[in-house]
Design an enzyme around this catalytic site. Structure first.
Site, PDB file in Angstrom:
ATOM      1  N   SER A   1      29.782  49.875  15.328  1.00 26.08           N
ATOM      2  CA  SER A   1      29.029  49.635  14.093  1.00 26.08           C
ATOM      3  C   SER A   1      29.466  50.640  13.038  1.00 26.08           C
ATOM      4  O   SER A   1      29.711  51.799  13.374  1.00 26.08           O
ATOM      5  CB  SER A   1      27.512  49.824  14.293  1.00 26.08           C
ATOM      6  OG  SER A   1      26.830  49.625  13.063  1.00 26.08           O
TER       7      SER A   1
ATOM      8  N   VAL B   1      34.049  42.780  17.946  1.00 25.17           N
ATOM      9  CA  VAL B   1      33.059  42.352  18.947  1.00 25.17           C
ATOM     10  C   VAL B   1      31.999  41.410  18.364  1.00 25.17           C
ATOM     11  O   VAL B   1      31.191  40.863  19.115  1.00 25.17           O
ATOM     12  CB  VAL B   1      32.380  43.552  19.657  1.00 25.17           C
ATOM     13  CG1 VAL B   1      33.421  44.376  20.388  1.00 25.17           C
ATOM     14  CG2 VAL B   1      31.591  44.405  18.693  1.00 25.17           C
TER      15      VAL B   1
ATOM     16  N   THR C   1      36.119  51.238  10.971  1.00 23.67           N
ATOM     17  CA  THR C   1      35.821  52.665  10.730  1.00 23.67           C
ATOM     18  C   THR C   1      36.364  53.535  11.855  1.00 23.67           C
ATOM     19  O   THR C   1      36.428  54.745  11.713  1.00 23.67           O
ATOM     20  CB  THR C   1      34.303  52.913  10.541  1.00 23.67           C
ATOM     21  OG1 THR C   1      33.611  52.450  11.696  1.00 23.67           O
ATOM     22  CG2 THR C   1      33.765  52.207   9.317  1.00 23.67           C
TER      23      THR C   1
ATOM     24  N   TYR D   1      21.479  48.259   8.351  1.00 26.05           N
ATOM     25  CA  TYR D   1      21.747  49.080   9.548  1.00 26.05           C
ATOM     26  C   TYR D   1      20.487  49.204  10.404  1.00 26.05           C
ATOM     27  O   TYR D   1      20.510  48.946  11.609  1.00 26.05           O
ATOM     28  CB  TYR D   1      22.230  50.460   9.102  1.00 26.05           C
ATOM     29  CG  TYR D   1      22.644  51.376  10.227  1.00 26.05           C
ATOM     30  CD1 TYR D   1      23.758  51.090  11.013  1.00 26.05           C
ATOM     31  CD2 TYR D   1      21.927  52.549  10.498  1.00 26.05           C
ATOM     32  CE1 TYR D   1      24.150  51.947  12.042  1.00 26.05           C
ATOM     33  CE2 TYR D   1      22.322  53.408  11.517  1.00 26.05           C
ATOM     34  CZ  TYR D   1      23.432  53.102  12.282  1.00 26.05           C
ATOM     35  OH  TYR D   1      23.818  53.948  13.303  1.00 26.05           O
TER      36      TYR D   1
ATOM     37  N   ALA E   1      23.766  51.785  21.950  1.00 31.92           N
ATOM     38  CA  ALA E   1      23.719  52.940  21.042  1.00 31.92           C
ATOM     39  C   ALA E   1      22.808  52.589  19.878  1.00 31.92           C
ATOM     40  O   ALA E   1      23.203  51.898  18.939  1.00 31.92           O
ATOM     41  CB  ALA E   1      25.123  53.271  20.538  1.00 31.92           C
TER      42      ALA E   1
ATOM     43  N   THR F   1      24.557  63.289  14.365  1.00 35.24           N
ATOM     44  CA  THR F   1      25.507  63.975  15.233  1.00 35.24           C
ATOM     45  C   THR F   1      26.755  64.330  14.430  1.00 35.24           C
ATOM     46  O   THR F   1      27.183  63.551  13.570  1.00 35.24           O
ATOM     47  CB  THR F   1      25.863  63.074  16.435  1.00 35.24           C
ATOM     48  OG1 THR F   1      24.643  62.708  17.083  1.00 35.24           O
ATOM     49  CG2 THR F   1      26.760  63.789  17.429  1.00 35.24           C
TER      50      THR F   1
END
Ligand code: UDP
Length: 315
Positions: free
Chosen positions: A76, A58, A36, A146, A115, A176
Protein backbone atom coordinates in the site's frame (compact mmCIF):
# COMPACT_ATOMS: atom_id res chain seq x y z
CA UNK A 1 10.96 -23.11 7.95
CA UNK A 2 8.08 -21.43 6.15
CA UNK A 3 7.55 -20.07 2.64
CA UNK A 4 6.23 -16.56 3.10
CA UNK A 5 4.67 -14.29 0.47
CA UNK A 6 5.10 -10.60 1.32
CA UNK A 7 3.02 -8.18 -0.71
CA UNK A 8 4.81 -4.84 -0.80
CA UNK A 9 7.98 -6.87 -0.36
CA UNK A 10 10.18 -4.15 -1.91
CA UNK A 11 8.81 -1.41 0.34
CA UNK A 12 10.30 0.08 3.49
CA UNK A 13 8.69 -2.36 5.94
CA UNK A 14 8.18 -5.26 3.52
CA UNK A 15 11.87 -5.39 2.63
CA UNK A 16 13.05 -5.29 6.26
CA UNK A 17 10.51 -7.99 7.07
CA UNK A 18 11.85 -10.13 4.22
CA UNK A 19 15.39 -9.76 5.55
CA UNK A 20 14.31 -10.81 9.05
CA UNK A 21 12.47 -13.87 7.72
CA UNK A 22 15.43 -14.93 5.54
CA UNK A 23 17.70 -14.43 8.53
CA UNK A 24 15.71 -16.95 10.56
CA UNK A 25 15.68 -19.48 7.72
CA UNK A 26 12.30 -18.84 6.11
CA UNK A 27 11.81 -18.51 2.35
CA UNK A 28 10.49 -15.24 0.96
CA UNK A 29 8.47 -14.39 -2.13
CA UNK A 30 8.53 -10.59 -2.34
CA UNK A 31 5.70 -9.25 -4.49
CA UNK A 32 5.62 -5.58 -5.44
CA UNK A 33 4.54 -3.38 -8.34
CA UNK A 34 7.28 -0.87 -7.44
CA UNK A 35 4.91 2.10 -7.27
CA UNK A 36 6.42 3.15 -3.94
CA UNK A 37 8.66 0.12 -3.37
CA UNK A 38 12.19 0.13 -4.79
CA UNK A 39 14.46 -2.64 -6.06
CA UNK A 40 17.36 -1.09 -4.16
CA UNK A 41 15.68 -2.28 -0.95
CA UNK A 42 15.88 -5.93 -2.00
CA UNK A 43 18.72 -6.24 -4.52
CA UNK A 44 21.08 -7.56 -1.82
CA UNK A 45 18.80 -10.65 -1.76
CA UNK A 46 18.80 -11.28 -5.52
CA UNK A 47 20.35 -14.68 -6.24
CA UNK A 48 20.02 -15.87 -2.63
CA UNK A 49 18.48 -19.28 -2.08
CA UNK A 50 15.03 -18.85 -0.65
CA UNK A 51 14.38 -15.40 -2.15
CA UNK A 52 12.16 -14.65 -5.12
CA UNK A 53 10.90 -11.33 -6.44
CA UNK A 54 7.64 -11.09 -8.38
CA UNK A 55 6.75 -7.80 -10.07
CA UNK A 56 2.96 -7.76 -9.73
CA UNK A 57 0.09 -5.51 -8.72
CA UNK A 58 -1.77 -7.35 -5.97
CA UNK A 59 -4.94 -5.40 -6.71
CA UNK A 60 -5.16 -7.64 -9.78
CA UNK A 61 -5.59 -11.39 -9.51
CA UNK A 62 -2.52 -12.86 -7.83
CA UNK A 63 -1.18 -16.38 -7.80
CA UNK A 64 1.99 -17.98 -6.47
CA UNK A 65 2.83 -21.51 -7.62
CA UNK A 66 3.89 -24.07 -5.03
CA UNK A 67 3.46 -24.32 -1.32
CA UNK A 68 2.78 -21.13 0.67
CA UNK A 69 2.69 -21.16 4.47
CA UNK A 70 2.13 -17.47 5.20
CA UNK A 71 0.80 -14.44 3.29
CA UNK A 72 1.79 -11.08 4.77
CA UNK A 73 -0.08 -8.17 3.17
CA UNK A 74 2.08 -5.05 3.31
CA UNK A 75 1.38 -3.55 -0.13
CA UNK A 76 0.00 0.00 0.00
CA UNK A 77 1.08 3.58 -0.44
CA UNK A 78 1.62 4.53 3.21
CA UNK A 79 2.77 8.13 3.30
CA UNK A 80 0.14 10.89 3.28
CA UNK A 81 1.63 12.49 0.15
CA UNK A 82 1.54 9.12 -1.65
CA UNK A 83 -2.01 8.26 -0.82
CA UNK A 84 -3.14 11.80 -1.60
CA UNK A 85 -1.57 11.38 -5.03
CA UNK A 86 -2.89 7.83 -5.52
CA UNK A 87 -6.19 7.66 -3.63
CA UNK A 88 -7.78 5.12 -5.96
CA UNK A 89 -4.78 2.76 -6.00
CA UNK A 90 -4.69 3.08 -2.21
CA UNK A 91 -8.35 2.11 -1.93
CA UNK A 92 -7.88 -0.71 -4.44
CA UNK A 93 -4.88 -2.28 -2.74
CA UNK A 94 -6.60 -2.08 0.65
CA UNK A 95 -9.81 -3.64 -0.68
CA UNK A 96 -9.26 -5.72 -3.86
CA UNK A 97 -5.62 -6.35 -2.89
CA UNK A 98 -6.59 -7.51 0.60
CA UNK A 99 -9.30 -9.74 -0.85
CA UNK A 100 -6.84 -11.28 -3.33
CA UNK A 101 -4.20 -11.81 -0.66
CA UNK A 102 -6.78 -13.43 1.63
CA UNK A 103 -7.93 -15.60 -1.27
CA UNK A 104 -4.36 -16.77 -1.87
CA UNK A 105 -3.95 -17.60 1.84
CA UNK A 106 -7.23 -19.52 1.86
CA UNK A 107 -6.39 -21.48 -1.30
CA UNK A 108 -2.98 -22.43 0.10
CA UNK A 109 -4.17 -23.12 3.64
CA UNK A 110 -1.72 -20.42 4.74
CA UNK A 111 -1.67 -18.07 7.70
CA UNK A 112 -2.59 -14.46 6.82
CA UNK A 113 -0.98 -11.38 8.36
CA UNK A 114 -2.52 -7.95 7.74
CA UNK A 115 -0.43 -4.80 8.01
CA UNK A 116 -2.91 -2.32 9.44
CA UNK A 117 -2.20 1.07 10.91
CA UNK A 118 -2.71 3.52 13.74
CA UNK A 119 -4.62 5.55 11.11
CA UNK A 120 -7.63 3.33 11.83
CA UNK A 121 -7.94 5.48 14.98
CA UNK A 122 -8.12 8.64 12.81
CA UNK A 123 -7.79 11.81 14.88
CA UNK A 124 -8.18 9.93 18.16
CA UNK A 125 -10.35 11.08 21.05
CA UNK A 126 -8.89 8.38 23.30
CA UNK A 127 -5.26 8.78 24.33
CA UNK A 128 -3.18 6.64 24.34
CA UNK A 129 -4.97 4.45 21.82
CA UNK A 130 -6.04 0.98 22.99
CA UNK A 131 -7.02 -1.70 20.49
CA UNK A 132 -10.65 -1.58 21.61
CA UNK A 133 -11.00 2.09 20.61
CA UNK A 134 -13.07 2.33 17.39
CA UNK A 135 -11.51 5.53 16.16
CA UNK A 136 -12.50 8.90 14.80
CA UNK A 137 -12.09 8.81 11.04
CA UNK A 138 -13.43 11.19 8.39
CA UNK A 139 -14.36 8.80 5.57
CA UNK A 140 -14.57 11.51 2.91
CA UNK A 141 -11.54 13.59 3.94
CA UNK A 142 -8.19 13.40 2.13
CA UNK A 143 -6.88 10.65 4.44
CA UNK A 144 -10.09 8.64 4.15
CA UNK A 145 -8.76 6.59 1.22
CA UNK A 146 -6.01 5.12 3.40
CA UNK A 147 -7.84 4.97 6.73
CA UNK A 148 -10.99 3.38 5.34
CA UNK A 149 -9.07 0.95 3.11
CA UNK A 150 -7.21 -0.29 6.18
CA UNK A 151 -10.41 -0.45 8.24
CA UNK A 152 -12.01 -2.45 5.43
CA UNK A 153 -8.91 -4.70 5.36
CA UNK A 154 -9.31 -5.40 9.06
CA UNK A 155 -13.01 -6.19 8.62
CA UNK A 156 -12.28 -8.47 5.66
CA UNK A 157 -9.50 -10.23 7.56
CA UNK A 158 -11.80 -10.86 10.53
CA UNK A 159 -14.55 -12.12 8.19
CA UNK A 160 -12.13 -14.66 6.65
CA UNK A 161 -11.16 -15.67 10.16
CA UNK A 162 -14.69 -16.13 11.49
CA UNK A 163 -16.36 -17.34 8.29
CA UNK A 164 -13.59 -19.42 6.68
CA UNK A 165 -11.59 -20.28 9.79
CA UNK A 166 -8.47 -18.68 8.29
CA UNK A 167 -5.63 -18.26 10.78
CA UNK A 168 -5.16 -14.48 10.74
CA UNK A 169 -3.17 -11.71 12.43
CA UNK A 170 -3.70 -7.94 12.36
CA UNK A 171 -0.97 -5.52 13.38
CA UNK A 172 -1.66 -1.81 13.87
CA UNK A 173 1.58 -0.11 12.94
CA UNK A 174 2.48 3.26 14.47
CA UNK A 175 4.84 5.81 12.82
CA UNK A 176 7.91 3.79 11.93
CA UNK A 177 11.22 5.20 10.69
CA UNK A 178 14.66 3.96 9.76
CA UNK A 179 16.93 3.08 6.84
CA UNK A 180 15.18 2.53 3.46
CA UNK A 181 12.63 5.28 3.93
CA UNK A 182 12.62 7.22 0.70
CA UNK A 183 14.22 10.68 0.86
CA UNK A 184 11.17 12.15 -0.88
CA UNK A 185 8.71 10.00 1.06
CA UNK A 186 7.13 13.10 2.59
CA UNK A 187 6.96 11.79 6.12
CA UNK A 188 8.18 13.91 8.94
CA UNK A 189 11.29 11.95 9.95
CA UNK A 190 12.64 11.60 6.40
CA UNK A 191 11.69 15.18 5.50
CA UNK A 192 13.42 16.67 8.54
CA UNK A 193 16.59 14.59 8.18
CA UNK A 194 16.95 15.24 4.44
CA UNK A 195 16.22 18.95 4.92
CA UNK A 196 18.80 19.20 7.71
CA UNK A 197 21.43 17.28 5.75
CA UNK A 198 20.89 19.61 2.80
CA UNK A 199 21.18 22.66 5.07
CA UNK A 200 17.57 23.62 4.38
CA UNK A 201 15.05 24.80 6.94
CA UNK A 202 12.76 22.17 8.45
CA UNK A 203 9.12 22.38 7.39
CA UNK A 204 6.80 22.19 10.40
CA UNK A 205 3.15 21.78 9.46
CA UNK A 206 0.82 23.63 11.84
CA UNK A 207 2.33 24.98 15.05
CA UNK A 208 4.30 21.80 15.77
CA UNK A 209 2.30 20.92 18.89
CA UNK A 210 0.79 17.77 17.34
CA UNK A 211 2.36 14.56 18.62
CA UNK A 212 3.55 11.25 17.24
CA UNK A 213 5.28 8.26 18.85
CA UNK A 214 8.11 7.08 16.62
CA UNK A 215 9.15 3.44 16.37
CA UNK A 216 12.52 2.34 15.03
CA UNK A 217 12.13 -0.17 12.21
CA UNK A 218 14.08 -3.01 13.91
CA UNK A 219 11.72 -2.88 16.91
CA UNK A 220 8.69 -2.83 14.64
CA UNK A 221 9.85 -5.88 12.65
CA UNK A 222 10.59 -7.80 15.86
CA UNK A 223 7.00 -7.06 16.90
CA UNK A 224 5.66 -8.40 13.57
CA UNK A 225 7.50 -11.69 14.04
CA UNK A 226 6.32 -12.03 17.65
CA UNK A 227 2.74 -11.49 16.52
CA UNK A 228 3.11 -13.84 13.56
CA UNK A 229 4.37 -16.59 15.86
CA UNK A 230 1.59 -15.99 18.42
CA UNK A 231 -2.01 -17.16 18.21
CA UNK A 232 -3.69 -13.75 18.54
CA UNK A 233 -6.31 -13.10 15.87
CA UNK A 234 -7.48 -9.70 17.11
CA UNK A 235 -5.60 -6.45 16.30
CA UNK A 236 -2.42 -5.65 18.21
CA UNK A 237 -0.73 -2.23 18.44
CA UNK A 238 3.00 -2.32 17.76
CA UNK A 239 4.65 1.02 18.43
CA UNK A 240 6.90 2.99 20.71
CA UNK A 241 5.14 4.74 23.61
CA UNK A 242 7.49 7.71 23.82
CA UNK A 243 5.48 10.62 22.48
CA UNK A 244 7.05 13.74 20.97
CA UNK A 245 5.67 16.95 19.56
CA UNK A 246 6.73 17.66 15.98
CA UNK A 247 8.61 20.73 17.31
CA UNK A 248 10.58 18.48 19.69
CA UNK A 249 11.47 16.20 16.79
CA UNK A 250 12.63 19.21 14.73
CA UNK A 251 14.81 20.38 17.64
CA UNK A 252 16.39 16.95 18.02
CA UNK A 253 17.12 16.56 14.31
CA UNK A 254 18.65 20.05 13.99
CA UNK A 255 20.79 19.38 17.06
CA UNK A 256 21.98 16.00 15.75
CA UNK A 257 22.64 17.04 12.13
CA UNK A 258 23.88 20.50 13.11
CA UNK A 259 24.01 22.28 9.75
CA UNK A 260 22.40 25.47 11.04
CA UNK A 261 18.88 24.69 9.78
CA UNK A 262 16.02 26.74 11.20
CA UNK A 263 12.32 25.86 11.08
CA UNK A 264 9.56 27.30 8.89
CA UNK A 265 5.83 26.95 9.54
CA UNK A 266 3.30 25.74 6.95
CA UNK A 267 -0.40 24.91 6.87
CA UNK A 268 -1.45 21.84 8.80
CA UNK A 269 -2.80 19.21 6.35
CA UNK A 270 -6.57 18.60 6.55
CA UNK A 271 -7.54 16.00 9.18
CA UNK A 272 -3.95 15.70 10.46
CA UNK A 273 -4.28 13.83 13.78
CA UNK A 274 -3.40 16.05 16.78
CA UNK A 275 -2.06 13.24 18.95
CA UNK A 276 -0.97 9.63 18.59
CA UNK A 277 0.49 7.18 21.07
CA UNK A 278 -0.10 3.45 21.34
CA UNK A 279 -1.18 1.60 24.43
CA UNK A 280 0.97 -1.53 24.12
CA UNK A 281 -0.27 -3.47 27.13
CA UNK A 282 -1.59 -6.20 24.84
CA UNK A 283 1.73 -6.64 22.99
CA UNK A 284 3.65 -6.57 26.29
CA UNK A 285 1.43 -9.13 27.97
CA UNK A 286 0.70 -11.50 25.09
CA UNK A 287 3.81 -11.21 22.92
CA UNK A 288 6.40 -10.23 25.50
CA UNK A 289 7.28 -7.43 23.05
CA UNK A 290 8.35 -3.91 23.78
CA UNK A 291 10.47 -1.38 21.93
CA UNK A 292 14.12 -1.06 22.90
CA UNK A 293 15.49 1.61 20.53
CA UNK A 294 14.81 5.14 21.66
CA UNK A 295 14.46 8.10 19.34
CA UNK A 296 17.99 9.53 19.51
CA UNK A 297 19.60 6.16 18.81
CA UNK A 298 17.19 5.34 15.99
CA UNK A 299 17.72 8.77 14.46
CA UNK A 300 21.50 8.24 14.52
CA UNK A 301 21.12 5.13 12.32
CA UNK A 302 18.61 6.86 10.06
CA UNK A 303 20.72 10.01 9.66
CA UNK A 304 23.70 7.78 8.76
CA UNK A 305 21.60 6.02 6.13
CA UNK A 306 20.41 9.25 4.52
CA UNK A 307 23.87 10.81 4.64
CA UNK A 308 25.22 7.88 2.61
CA UNK A 309 22.23 7.79 0.25
CA UNK A 310 22.43 11.49 -0.53
CA UNK A 311 26.17 11.30 -1.20
CA UNK A 312 25.66 8.27 -3.50
CA UNK A 313 22.87 10.05 -5.35
CA UNK A 314 25.06 13.14 -5.76
CA UNK A 315 27.77 11.09 -7.52
N1 UDP B 1 4.85 16.98 9.29
C1 UDP B 1 5.55 18.15 9.42
N2 UDP B 1 6.48 18.46 8.48
C2 UDP B 1 6.77 17.63 7.43
C3 UDP B 1 6.06 16.41 7.32
C4 UDP B 1 5.11 16.11 8.27
O1 UDP B 1 5.35 18.94 10.35
O2 UDP B 1 7.64 17.98 6.62
C5 UDP B 1 3.88 16.64 10.35
C6 UDP B 1 2.51 16.16 9.82
O3 UDP B 1 1.67 17.26 9.60
C7 UDP B 1 2.05 15.28 10.98
C8 UDP B 1 3.35 14.69 11.53
O4 UDP B 1 4.39 15.53 11.07
O5 UDP B 1 1.46 16.07 11.99
C9 UDP B 1 3.60 13.27 11.06
O6 UDP B 1 3.48 13.25 9.67
P1 UDP B 1 3.81 11.99 8.79
O7 UDP B 1 3.45 12.32 7.38
O8 UDP B 1 5.21 11.56 9.05
O9 UDP B 1 2.90 10.83 9.35
P2 UDP B 1 1.35 10.73 9.78
O10 UDP B 1 0.70 12.06 9.67
O11 UDP B 1 0.80 9.73 8.87
O12 UDP B 1 1.44 10.29 11.19
Amino acid sequence: MARVVITGGAGFLGSHLGDALLERGDQVVAMDNLVTGETRNIEHNFGKDGFEFVNADVSNYMWVPGEVDVVMHFASPASPIDYLEMPIQTLKVGSLGTHNALGLAKAKGAKFFMASTSEVYGDPMVHPQTEDYWGNVNPVGPRGCYDEAKRFSEAMTMAYHTHHGLDTRIVRIFNTYGPRMRPNDGRVVSNFIVQALNGQDLTIYGDGSQTRSFTYVADEIRGFLALLDSDINTPVNIGNTNEFTISELAELVTEMVDTGSLVTYHDLPVDDPMQRKPDITKAREHLGWEPTVQLREGLEHTIGYFRELLSEDAQ
